[in-house]
Each structure stands twice: as C-alpha cells, then as structure tokens.
Design a protein around this motif. Structure first.
Motif, PDB file in Angstrom:
ATOM      1  N   PRO A  23      13.283  -1.519 -53.518  1.00 23.09           N
ATOM      2  CA  PRO A  23      11.924  -0.985 -53.448  1.00 23.09           C
ATOM      3  C   PRO A  23      11.945   0.525 -53.266  1.00 23.09           C
ATOM      4  O   PRO A  23      12.960   1.109 -52.873  1.00 23.09           O
ATOM      5  CB  PRO A  23      11.324  -1.675 -52.232  1.00 23.09           C
ATOM      6  N   LYS A  46      14.021 -11.426 -54.733  1.00 26.70           N
ATOM      7  CA  LYS A  46      13.150 -12.529 -54.316  1.00 26.70           C
ATOM      8  C   LYS A  46      11.748 -12.034 -53.982  1.00 26.70           C
ATOM      9  O   LYS A  46      10.767 -12.737 -54.235  1.00 26.70           O
ATOM     10  CB  LYS A  46      13.768 -13.271 -53.130  1.00 26.70           C
ATOM     11  N   GLU A  47      11.635 -10.817 -53.428  1.00 27.48           N
ATOM     12  CA  GLU A  47      10.311 -10.249 -53.161  1.00 27.48           C
ATOM     13  C   GLU A  47       9.532 -10.076 -54.462  1.00 27.48           C
ATOM     14  O   GLU A  47       8.354 -10.425 -54.545  1.00 27.48           O
ATOM     15  CB  GLU A  47      10.435  -8.889 -52.469  1.00 27.48           C
ATOM     16  N   TYR A  81       8.903  -1.068 -57.080  1.00 32.70           N
ATOM     17  CA  TYR A  81      10.326  -1.386 -57.130  1.00 32.70           C
ATOM     18  C   TYR A  81      10.981  -0.636 -58.278  1.00 32.70           C
ATOM     19  O   TYR A  81      10.352  -0.373 -59.299  1.00 32.70           O
ATOM     20  CB  TYR A  81      10.540  -2.893 -57.325  1.00 32.70           C
ATOM     21  N   ILE A 134      17.433 -10.084 -51.464  1.00 33.36           N
ATOM     22  CA  ILE A 134      16.145  -9.935 -50.770  1.00 33.36           C
ATOM     23  C   ILE A 134      15.079  -9.262 -51.631  1.00 33.36           C
ATOM     24  O   ILE A 134      13.946  -9.715 -51.704  1.00 33.36           O
ATOM     25  CB  ILE A 134      16.347  -9.198 -49.427  1.00 33.36           C
ATOM     26  N   TYR A 135      15.416  -8.195 -52.322  1.00 27.00           N
ATOM     27  CA  TYR A 135      14.413  -7.474 -53.112  1.00 27.00           C
ATOM     28  C   TYR A 135      14.050  -8.212 -54.393  1.00 27.00           C
ATOM     29  O   TYR A 135      12.894  -8.210 -54.815  1.00 27.00           O
ATOM     30  CB  TYR A 135      14.908  -6.060 -53.428  1.00 27.00           C
ATOM     31  N   THR A 142       8.554 -13.525 -55.894  1.00 24.23           N
ATOM     32  CA  THR A 142       7.443 -14.111 -55.137  1.00 24.23           C
ATOM     33  C   THR A 142       6.121 -13.516 -55.587  1.00 24.23           C
ATOM     34  O   THR A 142       5.136 -14.226 -55.773  1.00 24.23           O
ATOM     35  CB  THR A 142       7.653 -13.884 -53.626  1.00 24.23           C
ATOM     36  N   LYS A 143       6.087 -12.200 -55.776  1.00 25.37           N
ATOM     37  CA  LYS A 143       4.866 -11.542 -56.252  1.00 25.37           C
ATOM     38  C   LYS A 143       4.506 -12.013 -57.659  1.00 25.37           C
ATOM     39  O   LYS A 143       3.330 -12.204 -57.968  1.00 25.37           O
ATOM     40  CB  LYS A 143       5.036 -10.025 -56.226  1.00 25.37           C
ATOM     41  N   SER A 183       3.086  -2.151 -53.676  1.00 21.79           N
ATOM     42  CA  SER A 183       4.503  -1.797 -53.589  1.00 21.79           C
ATOM     43  C   SER A 183       5.033  -1.352 -54.948  1.00 21.79           C
ATOM     44  O   SER A 183       4.401  -1.584 -55.978  1.00 21.79           O
ATOM     45  CB  SER A 183       5.322  -2.979 -53.060  1.00 21.79           C
TER      46      SER A 183
END
Length: 160
Positions: free
Chosen positions: A124, A40-41, A110, A37-38, A44-45, A108
């Motif tokens: 994150p 992919k975040e 990470y 999940i992280y 995406t950014k 954000s």
C-alpha cells in the motif's frame, strides 16, 4: 515562595512525564502476520465490489497512463490465479522496476511494482510492513502483469 517553586517543579515533572507515554498508533511491527497481507487486502476489496481505478506508470519515462475501466478485471484475475507457492520471502532486485500499476480505491492506494515477467511486489501507499513479493512463473500468460504492462504501453504508443 517555596510552595510556588515546589508546585512549578511538580507540574513540570508531571507534564514531562506525559512525553514518555507510548502512543500505539506509532508502533510499527517488524514481522508481517501473513506473507500475503497486502494482496489479501486488495482481493477482499475486490470481492466487496469496491470501485477502483488502475494507473499504469512507466518508471523510465515517468509517465502515467490511465487504464480503461474495462481492463480492470486483470487485477482480480491475477490475484485469483495465485497460490501459496507464488508468495516468496526474499529480497527484491536492486535495479528499478520498469513498470508500476497503481490501484486506487476510495480509501486506499496500492502499488504493484512489476520487475519482469516473473516478479512483482505489492504494497500500500502507506504500509507498515515489507511488501508482498510474488513470483509469476506459474500464472497463466493472459494474467501476467508484465505482459499486461507491455500491452498498455504498446496501446499508448499506437494512440499517439
């Protein structure tokens, strides 16, 4: 007087009842919906061309080093070279990681904990789930984050 007491008791019960409502913003799910999940975040950014910076952190010396912007491509290359087999559902080592890479986007932040040439964890700054755990065994050497951290560390020593 009885009416006032009854009204006070009623108001007190009504006000205290409000404390029992569950606020959904404080609900923390125990299971991740996706093992990556992280990661992919972040990806995406990166695909949206969001501006970011990387900060190298040596956990032994507690020293921050800004990574030059021309080396930011390492993150996209690393994530782009991952496959499903790289994601692990295991426990992290008990010892402290020697390096961290801190990726700062406008909205954000990470952290990538780099344990060794084979293991990293991504999460994150304020995440709700367990970190993404990745194996770097089949990653090309020039995208390996441990080697990148060594490079940044050696470059900083050379500049002294």
């Amino acid at each position: 007087m009885k009416k006032i007491r009854l009204l006070c008791i009623f108001l007190l019960i009504f006000i205290l009842q409000g404390c029992a409502f569950d606020d959904p913003k404080y609900i923390h799910l125990k299971e991740k919906s996706d093992i990556a999940i992280y990661t992919k975040e972040i990806y995406t950014k990166l695909l949206k061309d969001e501006h970011f910076s990387i900060e190298f952190f040596d956990t032994n010396l507690y020293k921050d080093i800004s990574v030059p912007e021309d080396e930011n491509q390492i993150i996209e290359n690393f994530i782009g070279s991952l496959s499903d087999e790289n994601y692990k559902d295991e426990e992290l080592p008990k010892e402290k990681e020697p390096y961290q890479l801190r990726i700062k986007f406008q909205d954000s932040k990470y952290i990538i904990k780099v344990y060794n040439e084979n293991l990293v964890a991504i999460y994150p700054w304020d995440g709700n789930y367990k970190e993404d755990i990745l194996s770097m065994k089949d990653i090309p050497k020039h995208y390996n984050l441990y080697d990148f951290c060594k490079h940044v560390e050696n470059r900083a020593k050379a500049l002294k």
